[in-house]
Design an enzyme around this catalytic site. Sequence first.
Site, PDB file in Angstrom:
ATOM      1  N   GLU A   1      -6.714   4.611   8.070  1.00  0.00           N
ATOM      2  CA  GLU A   1      -6.515   6.029   7.742  1.00  0.00           C
ATOM      3  C   GLU A   1      -7.759   6.623   7.098  1.00  0.00           C
ATOM      4  OE1 GLU A   1      -2.806   5.506   5.667  1.00  0.00           O
ATOM      5  OE2 GLU A   1      -1.845   4.981   7.559  1.00  0.00           O
TER       6      GLU A   1
ATOM      7  N   SER B   1       3.437  -1.998  10.429  1.00  0.00           N
ATOM      8  CA  SER B   1       4.896  -1.974  10.575  1.00  0.00           C
ATOM      9  C   SER B   1       5.553  -3.306  10.230  1.00  0.00           C
ATOM     10  CB  SER B   1       5.281  -1.514  11.991  1.00  0.00           C
ATOM     11  OG  SER B   1       4.846  -0.186  12.208  1.00  0.00           O
TER      12      SER B   1
ATOM     13  N   LYS C   1       0.071   4.301  -0.251  1.00  0.00           N
ATOM     14  CA  LYS C   1      -0.578   5.481   0.345  1.00  0.00           C
ATOM     15  C   LYS C   1      -0.419   6.708  -0.571  1.00  0.00           C
ATOM     16  CE  LYS C   1       0.300   3.442   4.817  1.00  0.00           C
ATOM     17  NZ  LYS C   1       0.196   3.588   6.247  1.00  0.00           N
TER      18      LYS C   1
ATOM     19  N   ASN D   1       0.861  -1.189   0.000  1.00  0.00           N
ATOM     20  CA  ASN D   1       0.000   0.000   0.000  1.00  0.00           C
ATOM     21  C   ASN D   1       0.894   1.235   0.000  1.00  0.00           C
ATOM     22  OD1 ASN D   1      -1.865   2.007   0.468  1.00  0.00           O
ATOM     23  ND2 ASN D   1      -2.206   1.476   2.625  1.00  0.00           N
TER      24      ASN D   1
ATOM     25  N   HIS E   1      -9.484   1.035   5.297  1.00  0.00           N
ATOM     26  CA  HIS E   1      -8.178   1.244   5.930  1.00  0.00           C
ATOM     27  C   HIS E   1      -8.354   2.194   7.117  1.00  0.00           C
ATOM     28  CE1 HIS E   1      -4.018   2.440   6.528  1.00  0.00           C
ATOM     29  NE2 HIS E   1      -3.677   1.372   5.825  1.00  0.00           N
TER      30      HIS E   1
ATOM     31  N   GLY F   1       2.415   2.355  10.750  1.00  0.00           N
ATOM     32  CA  GLY F   1       3.342   3.464  10.533  1.00  0.00           C
ATOM     33  C   GLY F   1       4.035   3.929  11.799  1.00  0.00           C
TER      34      GLY F   1
ATOM     35  N   GLU G   1      -5.319  -4.960  10.908  1.00  0.00           N
ATOM     36  CA  GLU G   1      -4.307  -3.923  11.047  1.00  0.00           C
ATOM     37  C   GLU G   1      -4.568  -3.139  12.328  1.00  0.00           C
ATOM     38  OE1 GLU G   1      -2.411  -2.765   7.109  1.00  0.00           O
ATOM     39  OE2 GLU G   1      -4.252  -1.637   7.231  1.00  0.00           O
TER      40      GLU G   1
HETATM   41  C1  PEP Z   1      -0.678   0.079   5.902  1.00  0.00           C
HETATM   42  O1  PEP Z   1      -0.547   1.032   5.165  1.00  0.00           O
HETATM   43  O2  PEP Z   1      -1.709  -0.612   5.801  1.00  0.00           O
HETATM   44  C2  PEP Z   1       0.365  -0.234   6.869  1.00  0.00           C
HETATM   45  C3  PEP Z   1       0.236  -1.314   7.579  1.00  0.00           C
HETATM   46  O3  PEP Z   1       1.419   0.645   6.969  1.00  0.00           O
HETATM   47  P1  PEP Z   1       2.850   0.345   7.686  1.00  0.00           P
HETATM   48  O4  PEP Z   1       3.345  -0.988   7.133  1.00  0.00           O
HETATM   49  O5  PEP Z   1       3.720   1.483   7.272  1.00  0.00           O
HETATM   50  O6  PEP Z   1       2.610   0.264   9.160  1.00  0.00           O
END
Ligand code: PEP
Length: 268
Positions: free
Chosen positions: A116, A231, A17, A15, A114, A191, A185
Amino acid sequence: MAESGVRRGVLITGNWKMNLLRAASRELAASVVRALAARRSVAGGSGFAPPGAGVQVALAPPFTAIDVVRDAIRGSGVLLAAQDVAAAREGAHTGEVSAAMLADAGVELVIVGHSERRHGQGETDAIVLDKVQRVIEAGLLVTLCVGETGAERDAGRAEEVVARQVGAVVSRVDLRRASLQIAYEPVWAIGTGRTATPEDARRMHARIRATVAAAAGGEAAQALIIQYGGSVKPDNAAALLAQEDVDGLLVGGASLQAASFATVVPSW
Ligand code: PEP
């Protein structure tokens, strides 16, 4: 991954973003394809297997780079993904992109819900359900993201929150006709550099599968791919994927470099 006898396959999604302009997107996609091909020849495998039978990789660029990424991954077996979709089918929704438009642009998989979007853009379970339904209607694969915030985990409500988010969709969608995956998640791990322990992930994935079984039956639950995201990096990916019920990874930051992304993809 799936316990022996169950063939769910593995799905690794990058992803990107709101990162990368078109030229950089084209270059990253081409680099990912090259890095995966190099790993494949080292591993001696015969290529990407069809869903349910091997390792699948998907890339989710920003909307503006979907066409250049589509061209860069053509013929590689990598799936083209989108990061979001409109809840409505069409009409007066300025700035939105419909599921039919994504399909028209060559998208094969759409990420919905997601964190976000849920927490940054106020998406409720009802909006997420609408989006999932639009993606299914368009005949695309859908990855439903779920996960608790740090405050919800600290309050001992992590499983309740995730079960609610899963139930809001799987109780309203016919999983026998929909190609749906779930990505767990935890919001506190996205992040932040903090990762759920493999045991945290295993426990929550088992809970998600049980929730799906209760709503849609054991067969649908056993067939469901459940990704972990938060992460994920080259040094923790293998331990997460080794857990029963962890069938893939949704990768943010580490997907912005071809070498680190290719390293989290298991050999096939
Ligand atoms: C994500 O964008 O779904 C995500 C898990 O980001 P990161 O791996 O940077 O934590």
